[in-house]
Design a protein around this motif. Structure first.
Motif, PDB file in Angstrom:
ATOM      1  N   GLY A 182       0.815  -1.201   0.000  1.00 22.81           N
ATOM      2  CA  GLY A 182       0.000   0.000   0.000  1.00 22.81           C
ATOM      3  C   GLY A 182       0.852   1.254   0.000  1.00 22.81           C
ATOM      4  O   GLY A 182       2.067   1.216   0.209  1.00 22.81           O
ATOM      5  N   TYR A 183       0.201   2.379  -0.232  1.00 22.95           N
ATOM      6  CA  TYR A 183       0.924   3.636  -0.438  1.00 22.95           C
ATOM      7  C   TYR A 183       1.684   4.090   0.794  1.00 22.95           C
ATOM      8  O   TYR A 183       2.855   4.461   0.721  1.00 22.95           O
ATOM      9  N   GLU A 184       1.019   4.087   1.948  1.00 24.85           N
ATOM     10  CA  GLU A 184       1.631   4.656   3.145  1.00 24.85           C
ATOM     11  C   GLU A 184       2.830   3.845   3.628  1.00 24.85           C
ATOM     12  O   GLU A 184       3.773   4.401   4.206  1.00 24.85           O
ATOM     13  N   ALA A 185       2.812   2.538   3.407  1.00 24.30           N
ATOM     14  CA  ALA A 185       3.867   1.674   3.955  1.00 24.30           C
ATOM     15  C   ALA A 185       5.136   1.684   3.122  1.00 24.30           C
ATOM     16  O   ALA A 185       6.197   1.287   3.607  1.00 24.30           O
ATOM     17  N   MET A 186       5.053   2.111   1.877  1.00 28.58           N
ATOM     18  CA  MET A 186       6.268   2.091   1.060  1.00 28.58           C
ATOM     19  C   MET A 186       6.949   3.455   1.097  1.00 28.58           C
ATOM     20  O   MET A 186       6.293   4.493   1.117  1.00 28.58           O
ATOM     21  N   SER A 187       8.272   3.434   1.121  1.00 29.99           N
ATOM     22  CA  SER A 187       9.054   4.662   1.173  1.00 29.99           C
ATOM     23  C   SER A 187       9.961   4.731  -0.043  1.00 29.99           C
ATOM     24  O   SER A 187      10.161   3.734  -0.754  1.00 29.99           O
ATOM     25  N   LEU A 188      10.525   5.895  -0.277  1.00 30.15           N
ATOM     26  CA  LEU A 188      11.482   6.023  -1.380  1.00 30.15           C
ATOM     27  C   LEU A 188      12.692   5.115  -1.161  1.00 30.15           C
ATOM     28  O   LEU A 188      13.271   4.606  -2.123  1.00 30.15           O
ATOM     29  N   ARG A 189      13.065   4.907   0.093  1.00 23.42           N
ATOM     30  CA  ARG A 189      14.184   4.010   0.385  1.00 23.42           C
ATOM     31  C   ARG A 189      13.847   2.592  -0.069  1.00 23.42           C
ATOM     32  O   ARG A 189      14.682   1.900  -0.667  1.00 23.42           O
ATOM     33  N   HIS A 190      12.623   2.139   0.208  1.00 25.18           N
ATOM     34  CA  HIS A 190      12.194   0.807  -0.248  1.00 25.18           C
ATOM     35  C   HIS A 190      12.200   0.729  -1.774  1.00 25.18           C
ATOM     36  O   HIS A 190      12.632  -0.268  -2.365  1.00 25.18           O
ATOM     37  N   ILE A 191      11.691   1.784  -2.398  1.00 31.22           N
ATOM     38  CA  ILE A 191      11.579   1.785  -3.863  1.00 31.22           C
ATOM     39  C   ILE A 191      12.955   1.741  -4.512  1.00 31.22           C
ATOM     40  O   ILE A 191      13.199   0.933  -5.425  1.00 31.22           O
ATOM     41  N   THR A 192      13.848   2.591  -4.052  1.00 33.50           N
ATOM     42  CA  THR A 192      15.174   2.639  -4.673  1.00 33.50           C
ATOM     43  C   THR A 192      15.958   1.354  -4.418  1.00 33.50           C
ATOM     44  O   THR A 192      16.695   0.886  -5.294  1.00 33.50           O
ATOM     45  N   ALA A 193      15.784   0.771  -3.229  1.00 37.75           N
ATOM     46  CA  ALA A 193      16.481  -0.485  -2.943  1.00 37.75           C
ATOM     47  C   ALA A 193      16.000  -1.581  -3.880  1.00 37.75           C
ATOM     48  O   ALA A 193      16.797  -2.376  -4.404  1.00 37.75           O
ATOM     49  N   ARG A 194      14.707  -1.637  -4.101  1.00 41.39           N
ATOM     50  CA  ARG A 194      14.163  -2.686  -4.977  1.00 41.39           C
ATOM     51  C   ARG A 194      14.538  -2.436  -6.436  1.00 41.39           C
ATOM     52  O   ARG A 194      14.739  -3.381  -7.211  1.00 41.39           O
ATOM     53  N   ALA A 195      14.618  -1.168  -6.813  1.00 46.47           N
ATOM     54  CA  ALA A 195      14.925  -0.838  -8.208  1.00 46.47           C
ATOM     55  C   ALA A 195      16.420  -0.828  -8.486  1.00 46.47           C
ATOM     56  O   ALA A 195      16.832  -0.742  -9.659  1.00 46.47           O
ATOM     57  N   GLY A 196      17.254  -0.912  -7.439  1.00 47.21           N
ATOM     58  CA  GLY A 196      18.689  -0.808  -7.648  1.00 47.21           C
ATOM     59  C   GLY A 196      19.085   0.579  -8.115  1.00 47.21           C
ATOM     60  O   GLY A 196      19.946   0.741  -8.987  1.00 47.21           O
ATOM     61  N   ALA A 197      18.438   1.600  -7.554  1.00 46.29           N
ATOM     62  CA  ALA A 197      18.700   2.986  -7.942  1.00 46.29           C
ATOM     63  C   ALA A 197      18.953   3.796  -6.678  1.00 46.29           C
ATOM     64  O   ALA A 197      19.050   3.250  -5.575  1.00 46.29           O
ATOM     65  N   ASN A 198      19.066   5.109  -6.818  1.00 42.63           N
ATOM     66  CA  ASN A 198      19.273   5.967  -5.665  1.00 42.63           C
ATOM     67  C   ASN A 198      18.259   7.108  -5.655  1.00 42.63           C
ATOM     68  O   ASN A 198      17.502   7.285  -6.618  1.00 42.63           O
ATOM     69  N   LEU A 199      18.251   7.867  -4.571  1.00 39.36           N
ATOM     70  CA  LEU A 199      17.282   8.951  -4.437  1.00 39.36           C
ATOM     71  C   LEU A 199      17.471  10.017  -5.510  1.00 39.36           C
ATOM     72  O   LEU A 199      16.493  10.634  -5.948  1.00 39.36           O
ATOM     73  N   ALA A 200      18.692  10.212  -5.925  1.00 42.62           N
ATOM     74  CA  ALA A 200      18.938  11.197  -6.975  1.00 42.62           C
ATOM     75  C   ALA A 200      18.209  10.822  -8.266  1.00 42.62           C
ATOM     76  O   ALA A 200      17.710  11.695  -8.996  1.00 42.62           O
ATOM     77  N   ALA A 201      18.109   9.511  -8.542  1.00 43.38           N
ATOM     78  CA  ALA A 201      17.401   9.060  -9.745  1.00 43.38           C
ATOM     79  C   ALA A 201      15.906   9.366  -9.645  1.00 43.38           C
ATOM     80  O   ALA A 201      15.272   9.761 -10.629  1.00 43.38           O
ATOM     81  N   VAL A 202      15.334   9.180  -8.451  1.00 41.89           N
ATOM     82  CA  VAL A 202      13.917   9.510  -8.260  1.00 41.89           C
ATOM     83  C   VAL A 202      13.699  11.001  -8.486  1.00 41.89           C
ATOM     84  O   VAL A 202      12.764  11.416  -9.185  1.00 41.89           O
ATOM     85  N   ASN A 203      14.555  11.807  -7.901  1.00 42.48           N
ATOM     86  CA  ASN A 203      14.419  13.256  -8.054  1.00 42.48           C
ATOM     87  C   ASN A 203      14.598  13.681  -9.507  1.00 42.48           C
ATOM     88  O   ASN A 203      13.887  14.574  -9.996  1.00 42.48           O
ATOM     89  N   TYR A 204      15.510  13.028 -10.201  1.00 44.21           N
ATOM     90  CA  TYR A 204      15.763  13.374 -11.603  1.00 44.21           C
ATOM     91  C   TYR A 204      14.569  13.022 -12.492  1.00 44.21           C
ATOM     92  O   TYR A 204      14.139  13.821 -13.332  1.00 44.21           O
ATOM     93  N   HIS A 205      14.029  11.822 -12.322  1.00 44.69           N
ATOM     94  CA  HIS A 205      12.978  11.343 -13.228  1.00 44.69           C
ATOM     95  C   HIS A 205      11.577  11.797 -12.814  1.00 44.69           C
ATOM     96  O   HIS A 205      10.717  12.014 -13.673  1.00 44.69           O
ATOM     97  N   PHE A 206      11.330  11.914 -11.514  1.00 50.07           N
ATOM     98  CA  PHE A 206       9.960  12.170 -11.061  1.00 50.07           C
ATOM     99  C   PHE A 206       9.836  13.371 -10.116  1.00 50.07           C
ATOM    100  O   PHE A 206       8.815  14.047 -10.119  1.00 50.07           O
ATOM    101  N   GLY A 207      10.815  13.574  -9.273  1.00 54.65           N
ATOM    102  CA  GLY A 207      10.773  14.701  -8.357  1.00 54.65           C
ATOM    103  C   GLY A 207      10.336  14.365  -6.948  1.00 54.65           C
ATOM    104  O   GLY A 207      10.761  15.002  -5.994  1.00 54.65           O
ATOM    105  N   SER A 208       9.467  13.344  -6.793  1.00 51.23           N
ATOM    106  CA  SER A 208       8.965  12.985  -5.464  1.00 51.23           C
ATOM    107  C   SER A 208       8.268  11.634  -5.524  1.00 51.23           C
ATOM    108  O   SER A 208       7.961  11.120  -6.616  1.00 51.23           O
ATOM    109  N   LYS A 209       8.015  11.071  -4.359  1.00 47.54           N
ATOM    110  CA  LYS A 209       7.254   9.826  -4.282  1.00 47.54           C
ATOM    111  C   LYS A 209       5.858  10.024  -4.847  1.00 47.54           C
ATOM    112  O   LYS A 209       5.331   9.160  -5.574  1.00 47.54           O
ATOM    113  N   GLU A 210       5.227  11.151  -4.521  1.00 52.26           N
ATOM    114  CA  GLU A 210       3.862  11.418  -4.995  1.00 52.26           C
ATOM    115  C   GLU A 210       3.806  11.457  -6.523  1.00 52.26           C
ATOM    116  O   GLU A 210       2.918  10.853  -7.144  1.00 52.26           O
ATOM    117  N   ALA A 211       4.769  12.145  -7.133  1.00 51.43           N
ATOM    118  CA  ALA A 211       4.792  12.241  -8.592  1.00 51.43           C
ATOM    119  C   ALA A 211       5.072  10.887  -9.232  1.00 51.43           C
ATOM    120  O   ALA A 211       4.522  10.557 -10.291  1.00 51.43           O
TER     121      ALA A 211
END
Length: 266
Positions: A28-57
């Protein structure tokens, strides 16, 4: 940017969306964090910010990718049915127009096998963010289908219809979110070989009574009153000291257990 860099950025973006989809389905939405997402994707927070800007986006883009086409095709199917066979627009037909495009897309390469579970999670997730997104982006389709159900069930007051639809879709969403589609299909088919039409007809038959069954009729109330009276009498008949539960013999049955118990092979 070189072709190699473009490919690398595209792959990272895809991995982030796929990781978000699976984590959203699982937790569900509330339980997942950017840390969980990046770990599963093999990426880093900078990649999230570059491609999307935020968890919400990031989640908004995922939902748009999965739901925009689905709801567009639902509306097209509803319009076609309203034009060609308005006299046959009963509750089961309207439910079918919600199910059929989703079921077809779940078989496609774009949406994939997790599509139905994602839909179940989207419509059952309690997060204010998800609820707000659905209200903002898909209010028009909700309104169109509500009016279709209202025409199919003209005897129902609109407030009662809204309540029934809420329970029906919540029940369906919870079932879809919690089960792999293959497992759900196997349960509904009961070991038989059935085609898509038979499968969807059985699924709809499980949901449609929520919309059409009597709503607290006098007969239903009398039965429940009798059960309440019996419960009072049995609960007060004797109070024995509590004993240690025998978990080995009194496990709570699961839905899958009940399905197996009721199957011809059991």
């Amino acid at each position: 940017m070189s072709p190699t860099q473009r490919t690398s950025h595209s792959d990272t973006r895809k991995r982030l969306l796929e990781a978000t989809e699976w984590l959203f389905i699982e937790s569900g939405y509330e339980a997942m964090s950017l840390r969980h997402i990046t770990a599963r994707a093999g990426a880093n927070l900078a990649a999230v910010n570059y491609h999307f800007g935020s968890k919400e986006a990031l989640v908004q883009e995922l939902l748009s990718l999965r739901l925009d086409r689905l709801n567009r095709e639902r509306l097209q199917l509803l319009s076609a049915c309203e034009q060609q066979r308005p006299e046959e627009l009963d509750a089961a037909v309207v439910l079918a127009m919600l199910f059929v495009p989703a079921f077809r897309l779940s078989h496609g390469d774009t949406s994939g096998p997790a599509f139905m579970r994602l839909l179940g999670r989207v419509y059952s997730d309690p997060s204010p963010f998800i609820r707000g997104y659905l209200q903002e982006h898909y209010r028009s389709i909700s309104g169109r289908f509500f009016e279709a159900f209202a025409r199919a069930l003209p005897a129902l007051p609109r407030s009662e219809l809204g309540l029934r639809l809420h329970f029906a879709l919540k029940a369906l969403s919870g079932m879809l979110a919690g089960e792999d589609m293959q497992q759900l299909t196997a349960s509904i088919s009961k070991g038989e070989t059935i085609n898509d039409a038979e499968l969807l007809a059985r699924l709809i038959s499980l949901i449609s009574p929520i919309l059409t069954a009597p709503f607290g009729s006098p007969e239903q109330i009398r039965v429940i009153e009798q059960v309440l009276q019996l419960d009072d009498s049995t609960a007060n008949a004797s109070i024995e000291p509590a004993s240690e539960p025998d978990h080995g013999r009194h496990d709570t049955p699961t839905a899958q257990h009940w399905i197996r118990e009721g199957s011809p092979a059991s």
